[in-house]
Design a protein around this motif. Structure first.
Motif, PDB file in Angstrom:
ATOM      1  N   GLU C 244      28.328  36.713  26.264  1.00 40.85           N
ATOM      2  CA  GLU C 244      27.978  38.137  26.315  1.00 40.85           C
ATOM      3  C   GLU C 244      27.865  38.664  27.747  1.00 40.85           C
ATOM      4  O   GLU C 244      28.465  39.692  28.068  1.00 40.85           O
ATOM      5  CB  GLU C 244      26.682  38.395  25.527  1.00 40.85           C
ATOM      6  CG  GLU C 244      26.377  39.883  25.403  1.00 40.85           C
ATOM      7  CD  GLU C 244      25.330  40.169  24.323  1.00 40.85           C
ATOM      8  OE1 GLU C 244      24.640  39.206  23.890  1.00 40.85           O
ATOM      9  OE2 GLU C 244      25.211  41.332  23.892  1.00 40.85           O
ATOM     10  N   PRO C 245      27.106  37.999  28.634  1.00 40.71           N
ATOM     11  CA  PRO C 245      27.038  38.544  29.995  1.00 40.71           C
ATOM     12  C   PRO C 245      28.413  38.576  30.698  1.00 40.71           C
ATOM     13  O   PRO C 245      28.688  39.496  31.467  1.00 40.71           O
ATOM     14  CB  PRO C 245      26.064  37.601  30.726  1.00 40.71           C
ATOM     15  CG  PRO C 245      25.876  36.422  29.827  1.00 40.71           C
ATOM     16  CD  PRO C 245      26.208  36.856  28.438  1.00 40.71           C
ATOM     17  N   LEU C 246      29.264  37.620  30.392  1.00 41.70           N
ATOM     18  CA  LEU C 246      30.598  37.648  30.994  1.00 41.70           C
ATOM     19  C   LEU C 246      31.384  38.861  30.492  1.00 41.70           C
ATOM     20  O   LEU C 246      32.005  39.595  31.272  1.00 41.70           O
ATOM     21  CB  LEU C 246      31.360  36.344  30.680  1.00 41.70           C
ATOM     22  CG  LEU C 246      32.814  36.315  31.137  1.00 41.70           C
ATOM     23  CD1 LEU C 246      32.932  36.513  32.641  1.00 41.70           C
ATOM     24  CD2 LEU C 246      33.483  34.995  30.730  1.00 41.70           C
ATOM     25  N   LEU C 247      31.330  39.085  29.184  1.00 40.35           N
ATOM     26  CA  LEU C 247      32.084  40.220  28.628  1.00 40.35           C
ATOM     27  C   LEU C 247      31.572  41.553  29.179  1.00 40.35           C
ATOM     28  O   LEU C 247      32.349  42.474  29.435  1.00 40.35           O
ATOM     29  CB  LEU C 247      32.012  40.205  27.097  1.00 40.35           C
ATOM     30  CG  LEU C 247      32.800  39.069  26.425  1.00 40.35           C
ATOM     31  CD1 LEU C 247      32.530  39.073  24.916  1.00 40.35           C
ATOM     32  CD2 LEU C 247      34.301  39.187  26.687  1.00 40.35           C
ATOM     33  N   GLU C 248      30.260  41.638  29.373  1.00 35.87           N
ATOM     34  CA  GLU C 248      29.716  42.888  29.928  1.00 35.87           C
ATOM     35  C   GLU C 248      30.300  43.186  31.301  1.00 35.87           C
ATOM     36  O   GLU C 248      30.638  44.322  31.629  1.00 35.87           O
ATOM     37  CB  GLU C 248      28.187  42.791  30.014  1.00 35.87           C
ATOM     38  CG  GLU C 248      27.517  42.860  28.643  1.00 35.87           C
ATOM     39  CD  GLU C 248      26.022  42.544  28.695  1.00 35.87           C
ATOM     40  OE1 GLU C 248      25.337  42.816  27.693  1.00 35.87           O
ATOM     41  OE2 GLU C 248      25.552  42.018  29.734  1.00 35.87           O
ATOM     42  N   GLN C 249      30.451  42.129  32.099  1.00 30.23           N
ATOM     43  CA  GLN C 249      31.001  42.345  33.435  1.00 30.23           C
ATOM     44  C   GLN C 249      32.495  42.695  33.352  1.00 30.23           C
ATOM     45  O   GLN C 249      32.988  43.562  34.075  1.00 30.23           O
ATOM     46  CB  GLN C 249      30.788  41.080  34.276  1.00 30.23           C
ATOM     47  CG  GLN C 249      31.054  41.303  35.741  1.00 30.23           C
ATOM     48  CD  GLN C 249      30.478  40.191  36.591  1.00 30.23           C
ATOM     49  OE1 GLN C 249      30.419  39.039  36.196  1.00 30.23           O
ATOM     50  NE2 GLN C 249      30.041  40.543  37.796  1.00 30.23           N
ATOM     51  N   LEU C 250      33.186  42.048  32.439  1.00 24.42           N
ATOM     52  CA  LEU C 250      34.616  42.304  32.293  1.00 24.42           C
ATOM     53  C   LEU C 250      34.882  43.730  31.818  1.00 24.42           C
ATOM     54  O   LEU C 250      35.853  44.362  32.232  1.00 24.42           O
ATOM     55  CB  LEU C 250      35.226  41.293  31.312  1.00 24.42           C
ATOM     56  CG  LEU C 250      35.161  39.836  31.791  1.00 24.42           C
ATOM     57  CD1 LEU C 250      35.565  38.892  30.661  1.00 24.42           C
ATOM     58  CD2 LEU C 250      36.036  39.617  33.015  1.00 24.42           C
ATOM     59  N   VAL C 251      34.005  44.229  30.948  1.00 28.03           N
ATOM     60  CA  VAL C 251      34.154  45.619  30.490  1.00 28.03           C
ATOM     61  C   VAL C 251      34.058  46.572  31.679  1.00 28.03           C
ATOM     62  O   VAL C 251      34.820  47.548  31.780  1.00 28.03           O
ATOM     63  CB  VAL C 251      33.079  45.935  29.421  1.00 28.03           C
ATOM     64  CG1 VAL C 251      32.959  47.442  29.204  1.00 28.03           C
ATOM     65  CG2 VAL C 251      33.405  45.218  28.111  1.00 28.03           C
ATOM     66  N   LYS C 252      33.169  46.285  32.619  1.00 29.54           N
ATOM     67  CA  LYS C 252      33.036  47.160  33.794  1.00 29.54           C
ATOM     68  C   LYS C 252      34.277  47.092  34.688  1.00 29.54           C
ATOM     69  O   LYS C 252      34.709  48.106  35.241  1.00 29.54           O
ATOM     70  CB  LYS C 252      31.792  46.760  34.598  1.00 29.54           C
ATOM     71  CG  LYS C 252      30.504  47.140  33.881  1.00 29.54           C
ATOM     72  CD  LYS C 252      29.307  46.941  34.779  1.00 29.54           C
ATOM     73  CE  LYS C 252      28.020  47.287  34.007  1.00 29.54           C
ATOM     74  NZ  LYS C 252      26.841  46.715  34.643  1.00 29.54           N
ATOM     75  N   ILE C 253      34.826  45.895  34.845  1.00 28.16           N
ATOM     76  CA  ILE C 253      36.050  45.789  35.658  1.00 28.16           C
ATOM     77  C   ILE C 253      37.189  46.549  34.972  1.00 28.16           C
ATOM     78  O   ILE C 253      37.947  47.276  35.620  1.00 28.16           O
ATOM     79  CB  ILE C 253      36.443  44.304  35.871  1.00 28.16           C
ATOM     80  CG1 ILE C 253      35.330  43.570  36.634  1.00 28.16           C
ATOM     81  CG2 ILE C 253      37.760  44.200  36.634  1.00 28.16           C
ATOM     82  CD1 ILE C 253      35.569  42.071  36.772  1.00 28.16           C
TER      83      ILE C 253
END
Lengths: 260, 260, 260, 260
Positions: C244-253
């Motif tokens: 989940e924390p990885l996906l959150e960052q990827l969504v921002k990129i």
């Protein structure tokens, strides 16, 4: 720090109009975007593939122009050196000394650069891993200079291609120094039968975006108003007009990265 | 010529007993087998991975020992140089100057070596193709020296391995110069996390046999009475006792090659 | 489309509790983040390095569990096939058929997958370039199926390492199909002497961020609640808690990329 | 054994006149030189780069021609298979089954080939090391068939080149099976933008000589009276007229090797 920094300029000091023109343009763009900027241009070229290639306008002329850039635009300047005896002279004119990739293990050169007290930017050899660059960085540190930067510039991938391994960004950051991606030379196509290194400049943005996304602290981008007529590395320099939109996008990726 | 030639000796000049002992043993073997022999040992080491590595016994001491080998055993000697200002001094003592692989594109170094009039043995960069070594050889020839040798020493193959591409033997012979296979350094395992390059010395014979079979004019083999205690490259040097039986087999392969 | 899509799940169908647990967790995360989600798990493993490796719980059992995931969580599911005669059966249970990298040039397999009418996700061979994957995609299209996805999974880089070449993202997008980055298998360390492929799972985020920044349309990430006890690919799967924390960052990129 | 053996023939069964003509010529040459000979030709081609490439004259027609070669010239014949269900049929006609490099880890295929009781010649994947081929050989042995041969055919070296690593000859001999060098496919230039694999046939002799010198037990050489009009692999097949002088030289190298 909030922003990445940019090392940019024309590959080699071709003349006053070129270096001053590029410095003015790029320093303006960077000021607007909040990007710390270091002007880069080589004052001589010692390791061209073929002996017929352009090697410069004379060392002192070129170094003097770099100083003029520095004083006119109030920005640090960087140039590369190729032999230990060049270090002291170059250091009178520039703020950062860059060690070419092929020479990144030459102890004499690294120590001479270190002893100038200037920041030393070591390009990673095309044959070296990110973890092994610790030994190169340590040669500078052991000579009493903690101001080291490591720059990724691609790895040998067969004879006529390089590949950028982005694992090297986090791997080199573990050495406790800023890590830069050279978006220009990592796109080289070496060992061409013509003796002139080729390139893929349309992919500069791809390399730059991946570098910022993976945590690079800085970018190295050679740029020229008209790469087609450049005297060195024309095959890979970014056309100056394309720099600003690329940097705008990179700033947004950086914001996404540091916000989490 | 009927035989291949051999460039051999301990990696670095560790002291008189070592260099004289190896020179006596190898020159005797080569005389028996009809193999022209060039004694090799480095008088200094400038590009070790780690700053803690052994770099030599002092330049003049080491060069003097090389001269002693030459005069005692009546054999030519070779050592490597790492900066253009070393060329003239080294040339007073040795018959052949060797250019390290990482430095094989450094124009200043190649030209300085060329101007000594000595034979210049250029190691092929781990990142260079055989065809592109034409440009390195031409830098020496354009400086007025036709005595060039090119040496294959393996290509980058991932971070921690090298691979020898034997296509480079015929490809480099097309440049009209003798081609040598470095059977020692082509077996290196670089970028080890220890900072000490590893190796596969049990494969020296494999590399040597393939080189002779594919037409190499010479072989480069570092050898030491006891590699386990050598001060540099111990991981890849051939134990001196193994040299004679290997050369005997290589002579037979050479005879098979030139008889057709 | 605004978001990238995610193909994720445990490497192989180990049992009902595992697949249902992962599907519930990941489908929930993706719904929150607006990421289209495809559940992935292999119903059999045919190409393990060593014959002693785990190969599955039985084909029909595993396919039935994939169907259960699909019907319970209303998400599409994907599995890989290894021989043309597997295509029709697998297609009764799954929405997407995945072609393993080693088999990406097998015409019979590609055509059989195409004829099912399901989406065909072709992994790029470790020995293939992005541009050459056009020929693989065309084999599916010529069989009458336009629903092709191409997945980068790293290139051979010496024997025991892979390197991801992010130039392949834009190069494969030129073929007019969605491009996915396999963040799991591109970190494999093949050819280990143990017969068990190794890995670098701490770099999954690095690969994923670079992929989104360079324009990948989707990500492939194998995940498991406890990779240390997984029956296949444990060395590279992402611990489920980290997703989940990885996906959150990827969504921002991703937002940074599409905003310009 | 005193001599190496030869696996040779045209890449694919194009028709009766070609296969019978090549078989007659090569079996005569090998009888004179004392070289055990296995006729090779593919009865179908399943993994061409592009879907437009020639794939054969029909399976049964081609297999029947292979049997005719075997019975007319009293030599064993070999062909490759690409799926497990092909093994039993092919084994009715040929003496040896060859596993393509891309498929060298497919357990189902290796086991099906093993169960025919025929000799199984496994090509080493371009992405595999010699040591790791132990696992492929073991899959055949564990299925009850000890007649395994391993064939080196080059390793991925960037996208458009292969390199032969001759260390794999001794490394694979450690697995206790005969080791063959494929002198044809190891010279391929893959991933060409045309979709047609290129080559370097002038280097076949270089690869073959190095292989015999390093201890290969056999050679694999595709040959054709006129490679320029061949329907597959024309870029790398040896012109039939060149085979005899090459084999004569190889016999001499072999004698040099086994005499010591």
């Amino acid at each position: 720090p909030d922003s990445f920094f940019l090392i940019a300029g024309p590959c080699v000091v071709e003349g006053e109009a070129l270096v001053m023109g590029v410095a003015e343009k790029v320093s303006g763009i960077c000021k607007n975007l909040g990007i710390p900027y270091v002007f880069k241009s080589s004052y001589k070229k010692a390791n061209r593939t073929s002996i017929d290639s352009f090697t410069g306008i004379g060392d002192l002329n070129a170094l003097q122009l770099l100083k003029q850039v520095k004083e006119t635009y109030h920005i640090p300047v960087v140039s590369d050196i190729h032999a230990h005896e060049e270090a002291a002279l170059a250091a009178e004119y520039v703020d950062m000394l860059q060690i070419p990739a092929f020479l990144s293990r030459q102890t004499d050169l690294l120590e001479a650069a270190a002893r100038t007290g200037k920041t030393v930017n070591i390009k990673k050899g095309q044959f070296l891993s990110g973890p092994s660059m610790k030994f190169a960085a340590d040669k500078v540190k052991h000579a009493g200079n903690e101001k080291v930067i490591l720059t990724e510039r691609g790895n040998t991938f067969g004879y006529q291609d390089l590949v950028v391994d982005f694992r090297n960004i986090p791997w080199m950051k573990e050495h406790g120094v800023p890590v830069v991606m050279d978006c220009t030379h990592s796109l080289q196509q070496p060992n061409q039968t013509s003796g002139v290194t080729g390139g893929n400049p349309e992919l500069i943005g791809t390399i730059a975006k991946a570098a910022i996304a993976t945590g690079a602290d800085g970018l190295f981008i050679e740029t020229h108003p008209n790469p087609a007529i450049a005297k060195s590395d024309g095959a890979n320099m970014l056309k100056l007009d394309y720099l600003e939109p690329l940097l705008e996008q990179l700033v947004k990726i950086r914001e996404a990265i540091i916000s989490t």
